[in-house]
Design a protein around this motif. Sequence first.
Motif, short mmCIF file in Angstrom:
data_model
loop_
_atom_site.label_atom_id
_atom_site.label_comp_id
_atom_site.label_asym_id
_atom_site.label_seq_id
_atom_site.Cartn_x
_atom_site.Cartn_y
_atom_site.Cartn_z
N PHE A 116 0.81 -1.22 0.00
CA PHE A 116 0.00 0.00 0.00
C PHE A 116 0.85 1.27 0.00
CE2 PHE A 116 -2.32 -3.43 1.81
CZ PHE A 116 -3.60 -3.28 1.31
N ALA A 120 0.39 1.02 5.56
CA ALA A 120 -0.67 0.28 6.24
C ALA A 120 -0.13 -0.87 7.09
CB ALA A 120 -1.71 -0.24 5.24
N LEU A 122 0.70 -2.59 10.85
CA LEU A 122 0.03 -2.56 12.15
C LEU A 122 0.97 -1.89 13.16
CD1 LEU A 122 -1.32 -6.19 12.02
CD2 LEU A 122 -2.67 -4.11 11.84
N HIS A 124 1.02 -1.60 16.28
CA HIS A 124 1.32 -2.23 17.56
C HIS A 124 2.09 -3.53 17.40
CE1 HIS A 124 -2.27 -4.08 15.98
NE2 HIS A 124 -2.09 -5.09 16.79
N ARG A 125 2.49 -3.83 16.16
CA ARG A 125 3.25 -5.06 15.95
C ARG A 125 4.64 -4.71 15.43
NH1 ARG A 125 0.29 -10.09 13.49
NH2 ARG A 125 -1.45 -10.29 14.92
N TYR A 133 1.97 -11.42 9.18
CA TYR A 133 0.53 -11.26 9.35
C TYR A 133 -0.28 -12.13 8.39
CZ TYR A 133 -4.09 -9.43 9.96
OH TYR A 133 -5.43 -9.35 10.22
N TYR A 165 9.51 -1.38 15.93
CA TYR A 165 8.13 -1.06 15.59
C TYR A 165 8.11 -0.12 14.38
CZ TYR A 165 6.54 -3.41 19.72
OH TYR A 165 6.26 -4.38 20.62
N ASN A 167 6.95 2.74 13.72
CA ASN A 167 7.26 4.15 13.89
C ASN A 167 8.74 4.40 14.19
OD1 ASN A 167 7.57 3.36 16.50
ND2 ASN A 167 6.19 4.86 17.38
N LEU A 169 10.96 3.21 12.18
CA LEU A 169 11.62 3.02 10.89
C LEU A 169 11.32 4.20 9.96
CD1 LEU A 169 10.58 -0.68 10.24
CD2 LEU A 169 12.68 0.12 11.32
N ARG A 181 5.98 -8.34 3.90
CA ARG A 181 4.70 -8.90 4.33
C ARG A 181 3.94 -9.49 3.13
NH1 ARG A 181 0.22 -4.96 6.94
NH2 ARG A 181 0.45 -3.91 4.93
N ASP B 191 -6.92 2.55 6.25
CA ASP B 191 -5.90 1.92 5.42
C ASP B 191 -5.44 0.60 6.03
OD1 ASP B 191 -5.95 3.95 3.61
OD2 ASP B 191 -4.39 5.11 4.60
N VAL B 192 -5.24 0.62 7.35
CA VAL B 192 -4.78 -0.61 8.01
C VAL B 192 -5.87 -1.68 7.93
CG1 VAL B 192 -3.95 -1.58 10.16
CG2 VAL B 192 -3.32 0.74 9.55
N ALA B 195 -5.84 -3.18 4.59
CA ALA B 195 -4.74 -4.13 4.46
C ALA B 195 -5.14 -5.47 5.08
CB ALA B 195 -3.48 -3.58 5.13
N ALA B 196 -5.77 -5.41 6.25
CA ALA B 196 -6.20 -6.65 6.89
C ALA B 196 -7.18 -7.39 5.99
CB ALA B 196 -6.85 -6.35 8.24
N ASN B 209 -7.04 -8.61 15.76
CA ASN B 209 -5.69 -8.19 15.40
C ASN B 209 -5.56 -6.71 15.08
OD1 ASN B 209 -4.75 -10.85 15.54
ND2 ASN B 209 -5.42 -11.24 13.45
N VAL B 210 -6.66 -6.10 14.69
CA VAL B 210 -6.55 -4.72 14.23
C VAL B 210 -7.42 -3.77 15.05
CG1 VAL B 210 -6.71 -3.18 12.25
CG2 VAL B 210 -6.12 -5.57 11.90
N PRO B 213 -6.83 -3.80 19.19
CA PRO B 213 -5.53 -3.23 19.59
C PRO B 213 -5.40 -1.75 19.23
CG PRO B 213 -5.22 -5.27 18.36
CD PRO B 213 -6.67 -4.98 18.33
N LEU B 214 -5.90 -1.36 18.06
CA LEU B 214 -5.75 0.04 17.67
C LEU B 214 -6.70 0.95 18.45
CD1 LEU B 214 -3.98 -1.20 15.45
CD2 LEU B 214 -4.85 0.55 13.93
N LYS B 288 3.00 3.49 23.64
CA LYS B 288 4.38 3.90 23.51
C LYS B 288 4.89 3.81 22.07
CE LYS B 288 7.65 1.58 25.07
NZ LYS B 288 8.04 0.51 25.94
N HIS B 289 4.63 2.66 21.43
CA HIS B 289 5.21 2.54 20.09
C HIS B 289 4.31 3.12 19.01
CE1 HIS B 289 3.96 -1.52 21.55
NE2 HIS B 289 2.99 -1.19 20.75
N ARG B 290 3.51 4.10 19.37
CA ARG B 290 2.76 4.77 18.33
C ARG B 290 3.23 6.18 18.15
NH1 ARG B 290 -3.07 3.51 18.25
NH2 ARG B 290 -2.90 1.38 18.74
N GLU B 291 3.90 6.72 19.16
CA GLU B 291 4.36 8.09 19.00
C GLU B 291 5.25 8.10 17.78
OE1 GLU B 291 6.26 8.37 22.70
OE2 GLU B 291 4.33 8.32 23.73
N ILE B 292 5.09 9.14 16.98
CA ILE B 292 5.88 9.20 15.76
C ILE B 292 7.30 9.59 16.13
CG2 ILE B 292 6.08 10.25 13.51
CD1 ILE B 292 3.53 8.73 13.79
N VAL B 293 8.21 8.65 15.89
CA VAL B 293 9.61 8.95 16.15
C VAL B 293 10.24 9.40 14.84
CG1 VAL B 293 11.79 7.99 16.91
CG2 VAL B 293 9.65 7.18 17.90
N HIS B 294 9.78 8.73 13.77
CA HIS B 294 10.36 8.96 12.46
C HIS B 294 9.30 9.61 11.59
CE1 HIS B 294 13.92 8.16 10.30
NE2 HIS B 294 14.30 7.28 11.18
#
Lengths: 359, 295
Positions: A116, A120, A122, A124-125, A133, A165, A167, A169, A181, B191-192, B195-196, B209-210, B213-214, B288-294
């Motif tokens: 995509f 897209a 996940l 949290h993975r 997946y 995770y 985010n 990358l 994937r 979008d996610v 994809a699922a 799974n989606v 959790p989200l 925690k692993h959702r904050e945009i680092v990049h």
Amino acid sequence: MADHHFGGIKIRHLYKIFGPNAQAHVDAVQKGLTKAELNERHGHVLGLSDINIEIPSGRIQVIMGLSGSGKSTLIRHINRLIDPTAGEVLVDGVDVVKMNELELRAFRRHQTAMVFQKFALLPHRNVLDNTLYGLEVQGLERSKAVDVAMRWIERVGLKGFESKYPNQLSGGMQQRVGLARALANDAPVLLMDEAYSALDPLIRMDMQTVLLDLQKEIRKTIVFITHDLDEALRLGDQIAILRDGEVIQQGTSQDIVLRPADDYVANFVKEVNRGRVVHVEAVMAPPRAGFSPNGTAIPAGTTIEEAIRMIANGPDNDVAVVSVEGKQLGMVNLRQLAGAMVNSGSFASQNERALTEAL
Amino acid sequence: MDWFYEFPHMDDDSLRSLKKAIDEGFRAFTRAYGDVIEGFFSPLQHFLIAAERFMTQTPWPIVTLIVLAIAWGASRSWRVVLGCLVTLLAIGYFDMWDDTMRTISMIFVCTVLSIAIGIPLGILMSRSDRLQRLVNPVLDVMQTMPSFVYLIPVVMLLGIGKVPGLIAVVIYAIPPMIRLTDLGIRLVDKDVLEAADAFGSSSWQKLKNVQLPLALPTIMAGINQTIMMALAMVVIASMIGVQGLGQPVLKAIANQYFTLGIFNGLAIVGIAIIFDRVSQAYGKRLQKHREIVHG
Ligand SMILES: Nc1ncnc2c1ncn2[C@@H]1O[C@H](COP(=O)(O)OP(=O)(O)OP(=O)(O)O)[C@@H](O)[C@H]1O
Ligand SMILES: [Mg+2]
């Protein structure tokens, strides 16, 4: 499955109308109602109109067009994320449109995989769990899925990043995860909707190379969407150009660059670097009687740029262009090649003449 | 011109007999089905009693350790753990330990019940616009109707006691749980989700799974809200026989014991803060692993 040869994708008379009462307007559209008229009179949007495309197995089909031309709509019909209003989509001989829910789910799990534009993934993975997946959804045992996923993570150059995770990358790396994937699924069809459009130019070139290298080995049937002509020409075995939901031209990169079907396409190809696309056959002159080739011969299918590189340091006279079997097809010189790079003149006619005379 | 100055209302006799008819109808219903309904809620009663027994009969150092361990597990922050410790010690020192334990057990049961009902309902609502249109006004009523009013039928049906109190608290506290679950799932990135779908997920796989959790951070906010609202109901619930910090407050109001009121009020505030900080810190850690680092 091992000795079954995948039958490619055939799209036939596909129509898509967006709106509450789409079915009622198919007839009118088939009889020639235009997109603008449909919108004005009935408030429905014509997404796709009479699309016919055949994609042979193991090839890369590029679909090009400006924003809103219906590219995403078209690619989503192949795995039926969007239901058509009329028409057939045959994947390996089976009509996707007629599948029931269970068949469709199995089809998506085993026959197609998708990459995509906005990745897209996940959030949290981690990379590993994102990559497996598709396998998880198929119900594959975790240990086997991990094996397969690790192989693809390594293949796309992300070894060592398994537990990161998304985010953490960069965009390029995230799309490598998206690619891993999709590839982990080992489906014969790979759908890529502007997969590289969100990446900056250098990374994009990089990812194109990754895809081309992989394709030599995996031989998937790939549908690749882009609005970047250079990308289209580099990747596409076949290119289809879409405008307002209609295919206005399809063919090889040579066809598109040398014989644009109309102004819209001509506009697209105007800025392209011809040297990298056009093959020498398009430029060469018919072989002169009594012409005896000396030294270098340029194989057919060489791009102009390559050919110039090959003869730039040689003598300044005509060089033979030869077919794979070694038959002499024509001849070119440096001046012809250089000329072809800068002007978009009509070497198409010249090409045809040369070929007919050679054969 | 009488009708102009005074609203032409239903005549007194009819109105009286209407109210009487409704009351009597409900009373008859209570007489006929009261036992059945009580039986229906009896597992809840057992759960409540077990939770309360555990909290009040376990020696206080062990309860304190358990609370601190949970706080650490959820927040991974020494500051939160220390705050919990100080609050608990202060509560114990001013002799409010037993009442506090009763209140905590009540809130715990109420939260579990709200989650057990609220999350599935929220999930169903997120899948159907029609259900959402149907449920939303009911939730509005539940949140705005003065709680004293719906205490009446609850008490008529079930009498005075723990279970009616619990039901009253849950009615008041569950709406944010339902609403935020619904909202969280509706806000999941399309979008996610696509994809699922493209990978052939079944709707259960998508949910597991989606979507869940989200939506989890939003759902956590719902749980937090539910707990806070449940605590706000403690005093009102104590009017129909729920034991805990609410009863001393009630006594303080009746007898004008200012200090008694303040102490117990502060204890409620204290456990509210504990619940809030711990659940918020947990929610944040999930994100925690959702904050945009990049970029
Ligand atoms: N669900 C929908 N309802 C109504 N119209 C739609 C819907 N989806 C797409 N369209 C319309 O169909 C046309 C094609 O959209 P599509 O997304 O396929 O374009 P695209 O070529 O992928 O463009 P882009 O390059 O911006 O991604 C547009 O005119 C769009 O407005
Ligand atoms: Mg698109």
